[in-house]
Design a protein around this motif. Structure first.
Motif, PDB file in Angstrom:
ATOM      1  N   PRO A 281      -6.372   8.092  34.926  1.00 36.05           N
ATOM      2  CA  PRO A 281      -7.429   7.414  34.155  1.00 36.05           C
ATOM      3  C   PRO A 281      -6.996   6.062  33.601  1.00 36.05           C
ATOM      4  O   PRO A 281      -7.798   5.119  33.569  1.00 36.05           O
ATOM      5  N   ALA A 282      -5.747   5.950  33.146  1.00 39.40           N
ATOM      6  CA  ALA A 282      -5.276   4.676  32.596  1.00 39.40           C
ATOM      7  C   ALA A 282      -5.283   3.590  33.663  1.00 39.40           C
ATOM      8  O   ALA A 282      -5.670   2.439  33.398  1.00 39.40           O
TER       9      ALA A 282
ATOM     10  N   ARG B 100      -7.251   3.527  36.300  1.00 34.87           N
ATOM     11  CA  ARG B 100      -8.654   3.214  36.586  1.00 34.87           C
ATOM     12  C   ARG B 100      -9.219   2.262  35.533  1.00 34.87           C
ATOM     13  O   ARG B 100      -9.945   1.323  35.856  1.00 34.87           O
ATOM     14  N   LEU B 101      -8.877   2.516  34.261  1.00 29.72           N
ATOM     15  CA  LEU B 101      -9.363   1.657  33.193  1.00 29.72           C
ATOM     16  C   LEU B 101      -8.770   0.250  33.333  1.00 29.72           C
ATOM     17  O   LEU B 101      -9.469  -0.747  33.157  1.00 29.72           O
ATOM     18  N   GLU B 102      -7.493   0.175  33.663  1.00 30.50           N
ATOM     19  CA  GLU B 102      -6.863  -1.127  33.860  1.00 30.50           C
ATOM     20  C   GLU B 102      -7.547  -1.885  34.994  1.00 30.50           C
ATOM     21  O   GLU B 102      -7.819  -3.086  34.885  1.00 30.50           O
TER      22      GLU B 102
ATOM     23  N   SER C 230     -10.038   1.384  18.225  1.00 29.94           N
ATOM     24  CA  SER C 230      -9.679   2.753  18.602  1.00 29.94           C
ATOM     25  C   SER C 230     -10.406   3.794  17.758  1.00 29.94           C
ATOM     26  O   SER C 230     -10.838   4.828  18.274  1.00 29.94           O
TER      27      SER C 230
ATOM     28  N   THR D 261     -14.987  11.344  27.401  1.00 28.03           N
ATOM     29  CA  THR D 261     -13.573  11.155  27.105  1.00 28.03           C
ATOM     30  C   THR D 261     -13.390   9.773  26.466  1.00 28.03           C
ATOM     31  O   THR D 261     -14.277   8.919  26.505  1.00 28.03           O
ATOM     32  N   ARG D 262     -12.214   9.563  25.905  1.00 26.19           N
ATOM     33  CA  ARG D 262     -11.904   8.258  25.322  1.00 26.19           C
ATOM     34  C   ARG D 262     -11.924   7.179  26.405  1.00 26.19           C
ATOM     35  O   ARG D 262     -12.301   6.037  26.146  1.00 26.19           O
ATOM     36  N   MET D 263     -11.512   7.545  27.630  1.00 23.40           N
ATOM     37  CA  MET D 263     -11.537   6.585  28.722  1.00 23.40           C
ATOM     38  C   MET D 263     -12.970   6.187  29.066  1.00 23.40           C
ATOM     39  O   MET D 263     -13.259   5.018  29.342  1.00 23.40           O
ATOM     40  N   ASP D 264     -13.883   7.158  29.045  1.00 23.54           N
ATOM     41  CA  ASP D 264     -15.290   6.856  29.318  1.00 23.54           C
ATOM     42  C   ASP D 264     -15.833   5.844  28.313  1.00 23.54           C
ATOM     43  O   ASP D 264     -16.449   4.838  28.684  1.00 23.54           O
TER      44      ASP D 264
ATOM     45  N   SER E  30     -14.142   3.901  26.223  1.00 27.44           N
ATOM     46  CA  SER E  30     -13.412   2.629  26.267  1.00 27.44           C
ATOM     47  C   SER E  30     -13.923   1.745  27.393  1.00 27.44           C
ATOM     48  O   SER E  30     -14.117   0.537  27.226  1.00 27.44           O
ATOM     49  N   GLY E  31     -14.165   2.349  28.568  1.00 26.45           N
ATOM     50  CA  GLY E  31     -14.674   1.587  29.695  1.00 26.45           C
ATOM     51  C   GLY E  31     -16.041   1.001  29.409  1.00 26.45           C
ATOM     52  O   GLY E  31     -16.303  -0.175  29.716  1.00 26.45           O
TER      53      GLY E  31
END
Length: 325
Positions: free
Chosen positions: A6-7, A9-11, A103, A118-121, A123-124
Motif C-alpha cells: 500500500p505504501a 501504491r500511495l507513493e 495525520s 483504511t488510512r491509505m484510502d 490519505s490517497g
C-alpha cells in the motif's frame, strides 16, 4: 509479478508515475554525469538507490532543468547545488509538517466513515483533492516571499561587502522549563503545545512585519528591522503565550546590531546575545542588550540596567530590563 504494498501504491499515486530508470540511466537522460546527478540528488535530500530502478521521468526532467540553468551561464554548478539544497531542505520540512498536521484528520475520517476505509484510502483521497490546491499555494507563497527577499536585498545598496549584512533587532523566545514540561506531558499534548507555541509566535511576528528565521521546538528566533516593532513582538508573544493560563511561561531576549543573513539563517553576535539573554530574563519578561536600549526612544520606554553577570561567549554583560511608560 508481486503486487506493490500500500505504501508503494500511495507513493506512485502522489508522484503520478512509476520508476523506470536506475541512477546511471537517469543521469544519461538528464544529460549530466553520474557524479553530478548524485550531487544534485543528495542536495535535494533524497537517498541514493544504487543500481535499483527507482527514478522517474520527472526525476530526469528535474535534473535536466538544473543542468539547463547552469548551461545558461547565470549560475555555475556549485551554486546550482546550493540552490537545490535550499529547495530540498525547505520542502522536506514542509512535507513532514503537512503530513504530521493531517495525520489526525486522516484518523478522524477513517473512524467516521460509514463503509470500511483504511488510512491509505483516506490519505490517497485527501492528496488527490487537496494536492493541486496546495501546489498552487506553494508557488504563490514562494513568489511572494521571493519578492519580499529581493526587495530587502536591493535596499542594502550596491556594496558587495554589505550585501548580506544588515542592522536588525534579533529576538529569541523560549518556553520556560521545557525539558521538565516535556517529561510530564504525553507525546500528543507536547506536540500540540509546540505547534500552538510556534503558530502563535509566527502570527505575532508577521503582525509586526518581522520574520521568523527558525523554530526549534521550545524556542523561536525572529528578526525585525525596527527595534520598537521587535519590542512589540516580544510583548505580543508574552501576551499570547505567557499570559494564557493554558500555556507555559515564556522568556524573550532582544539584541541589536549587524547580522549576517545567509542560506535562510542569521549569524552574528546579536543572534547569540539574544539567545543568552533568555537565561537572564524572568518568567514572562523581556530582557534586552545595551545596543537595543540605545535604539528605543526614552519618551516611550523605561530601561534599567541589571547587575553585570557572566554571559557565555561575551564575558561580563549588563542586561537591561525594559518596559513601556
Amino acid at each position: 509479478m508481486t503486487e506493490p504494498d500500500p505504501a508503494e501504491r500511495l507513493e506512485g499515486a502522489i508522484l503520478g508515475e512509476q520508476p523506470l530508470y536506475d541512477a546511471a540511466q537517469v543521469a544519461e537522460k538528464a544529460g549530466v554525469t553520474l557524479d553530478q546527478a548524485r550531487r544534485l540528488w543528495r542536495a535535494l535530500g533524497f537517498p541514493e538507490h544504487g543500481g535499483a530502478t527507482a527514478y522517474t521521468d520527472s526525476d530526469a526532467a528535474a535534473l535536466a532543468t538544473l543542468v539547463d540553468a547552469v548551461e545558461s551561464g547565470l549560475v555555475d554548478f556549485d551554486l546550482a547545488v546550493t540552490l537545490t539544497r535550499a529547495v530540498g531542505t525547505t520542502l522536506a520540512r514542509l512535507a513532514d509538517w503537512e503530513v504530521s498536521a493531517l495525520s489526525q484528520r486522516v484518523d478522524d475520517l477513517v473512524a467516521q466513515a460509514e463503509e470500511p476505509l483504511t488510512r491509505m484510502d483516506v490519505s490517497g483521497r485527501m492528496l488527490a483533492e487537496l494536492g493541486p490546491s496546495f501546489e498552487r499555494l506553494l508557488i504563490f507563497s514562494w513568489r511572494r516571499h521571493l519578492a519580499a527577499a529581493t526587495t530587502r536585498m536591493l535596499a542594502l545598496g550596491e556594496n558587495e561587502e554589505d550585501r548580506n549584512t544588515v542592522e536588525v533587532t534579533v529576538g529569541f523566545a523560549d518556553i520556560v522549563a521545557f525539558t521538565a514540561l516535556s517529561n510530564e506531558l504525553s507525546r500528543d499534548r507536547i506536540g500540540d503545545l509546540v505547534e500552538k507555541f510556534e503558530s502563535r509566535c509566527a502570527d505575532v511576528v508577521a503582525g509586526q512585519r518581522g520574520r521568523v528565521i527558525k523554530s526549534i521546538g521550545d524556542s523561536v528566533l525572529f528578526v525585525n528591522d525596527d527595534p520598537i516593532a521587535a519590542y512589540d513582538t516580544a510583548e505580543g508573544i508574552i501576551n499570547v503565550i505567557g499570559r494564557d493560563p493554558r500555556m507555559p511561561d515564556v522568556r524573550v531576549g532582544l539584541a541589536s546590531g549587524p547580522t549576517v543573513m545567509r542560506l535562510g539563517d542569521v549569524f552574528g553576535p546579536p543572534v547569540n546575545m539574544a539567545a543568552r539573554l533568555t537565561a537572564v530574563a524572568r518568567r514572562n519578561r523581556i530582557i534586552i542588550d545595551a545596543e537595543t536600549a540605545a535604539l528605543l526612544p526614552e519618551d516611550q520606554f523605561e530601561t534599567r540596567r541589571l547587575p553585570a553577570r557572566p554571559v557565555r561567549g561575551f564575558g561580563l554583560v549588563e542586561p537591561v530590563a525594559v518596559r513601556r511608560h
